[in-house]
Design a protein around this motif. Structure first.
Motif, PDB file in Angstrom:
ATOM      1  N   UNK A 155     -27.103 -95.822  18.984  1.00  0.00           N
ATOM      2  CA  UNK A 155     -27.459 -94.637  18.203  1.00  0.00           C
ATOM      3  C   UNK A 155     -26.696 -93.418  18.724  1.00  0.00           C
ATOM      4  N   UNK A 156     -26.683 -93.239  20.045  1.00  0.00           N
ATOM      5  CA  UNK A 156     -26.013 -92.088  20.650  1.00  0.00           C
ATOM      6  C   UNK A 156     -24.511 -92.100  20.365  1.00  0.00           C
ATOM      7  N   UNK A 157     -23.848 -93.211  20.631  1.00  0.00           N
ATOM      8  CA  UNK A 157     -22.388 -93.249  20.477  1.00  0.00           C
ATOM      9  C   UNK A 157     -21.972 -93.232  19.011  1.00  0.00           C
ATOM     10  N   UNK A 158     -22.753 -93.864  18.145  1.00  0.00           N
ATOM     11  CA  UNK A 158     -22.434 -93.850  16.711  1.00  0.00           C
ATOM     12  C   UNK A 158     -22.550 -92.428  16.173  1.00  0.00           C
ATOM     13  N   UNK A 159     -23.606 -91.725  16.549  1.00  0.00           N
ATOM     14  CA  UNK A 159     -23.782 -90.353  16.104  1.00  0.00           C
ATOM     15  C   UNK A 159     -22.757 -89.402  16.696  1.00  0.00           C
ATOM     16  N   UNK A 160     -22.413 -89.612  17.942  1.00  0.00           N
ATOM     17  CA  UNK A 160     -21.493 -88.720  18.645  1.00  0.00           C
ATOM     18  C   UNK A 160     -20.047 -88.908  18.205  1.00  0.00           C
ATOM     19  N   UNK A 161     -19.621 -90.167  18.023  1.00  0.00           N
ATOM     20  CA  UNK A 161     -18.203 -90.457  17.793  1.00  0.00           C
ATOM     21  C   UNK A 161     -17.875 -90.964  16.393  1.00  0.00           C
ATOM     22  N   UNK A 162     -18.825 -91.579  15.696  1.00  0.00           N
ATOM     23  CA  UNK A 162     -18.579 -92.111  14.360  1.00  0.00           C
ATOM     24  C   UNK A 162     -17.338 -92.989  14.282  1.00  0.00           C
ATOM     25  N   UNK A 163     -17.226 -93.936  15.191  1.00  0.00           N
ATOM     26  CA  UNK A 163     -15.981 -94.700  15.310  1.00  0.00           C
ATOM     27  C   UNK A 163     -15.803 -95.774  14.245  1.00  0.00           C
ATOM     28  N   UNK A 164     -14.545 -96.139  14.074  1.00  0.00           N
ATOM     29  CA  UNK A 164     -14.159 -97.362  13.383  1.00  0.00           C
ATOM     30  C   UNK A 164     -13.246 -98.112  14.330  1.00  0.00           C
ATOM     31  N   UNK A 165     -13.240 -99.432  14.211  1.00  0.00           N
ATOM     32  CA  UNK A 165     -12.441-100.270  15.104  1.00  0.00           C
ATOM     33  C   UNK A 165     -11.600-101.233  14.284  1.00  0.00           C
ATOM     34  N   UNK A 166     -10.300-101.210  14.527  1.00  0.00           N
ATOM     35  CA  UNK A 166      -9.353-102.110  13.879  1.00  0.00           C
ATOM     36  C   UNK A 166      -8.892-103.119  14.930  1.00  0.00           C
ATOM     37  N   UNK A 167      -9.311-104.362  14.781  1.00  0.00           N
ATOM     38  CA  UNK A 167      -9.020-105.410  15.768  1.00  0.00           C
ATOM     39  C   UNK A 167      -7.515-105.649  15.837  1.00  0.00           C
ATOM     40  N   UNK A 168      -6.993-105.606  17.069  1.00  0.00           N
ATOM     41  CA  UNK A 168      -5.569-105.817  17.310  1.00  0.00           C
ATOM     42  C   UNK A 168      -5.269-107.187  17.907  1.00  0.00           C
TER      43      UNK A 168
END
Length: 110
Positions: free
Chosen positions: A52-65
């Motif tokens: 919850x904390x990191x999703x709210x703080x950073x709103x990331x997306x991840x593209x697998x390399x």
């Protein structure tokens, strides 16, 4: 190029990209361990708070390399973008999976 991940890891990253807290948490074992940004979390309650904390703080997306076996772990390299300085950046997610494929350990770093 399509990169094949174990089912729980594919589901975890799909949930990350949707910012789906319940979907991310569902991939972890009950007593799982996470190490991220110098913090350690153990168990669903602590891991949920971290998500919850990191999703709210950073709103990331991840593209697998890529994905590699590192000892007993699987290292997933992902280009991560979000609301943090230096975005995007390649991070390494070192996962250890349990007997049923659930995530029992996750360490995130450069």
């Amino acid at each position: 190029m399509t990169i094949s991940l174990p089912e729980k890891l594919a589901a975890y990253f799909a949930a990350v990209n949707k910012r789906d807290v319940a979907g991310m948490l569902a991939q972890f074992g009950e007593d799982a361990f996470v190490h991220d940004e110098g913090e350690e979390m153990r168990g669903h309650a602590a891991i949920r708070s971290w998500i919850v904390k990191t999703t709210g703080k950073y709103g990331i997306t991840a593209d697998i390399q890529g994905v590699d076996a590192i000892g007993q772990a699987l290292r997933v390299s992902a280009q991560v973008a979000g609301t943090f300085p230096g975005s995007p950046i390649v991070l390494h997610y070192d996962f250890t999976l349990g007997a049923d494929g659930e995530i029992i350990r996750l360490e995130i770093g450069l």
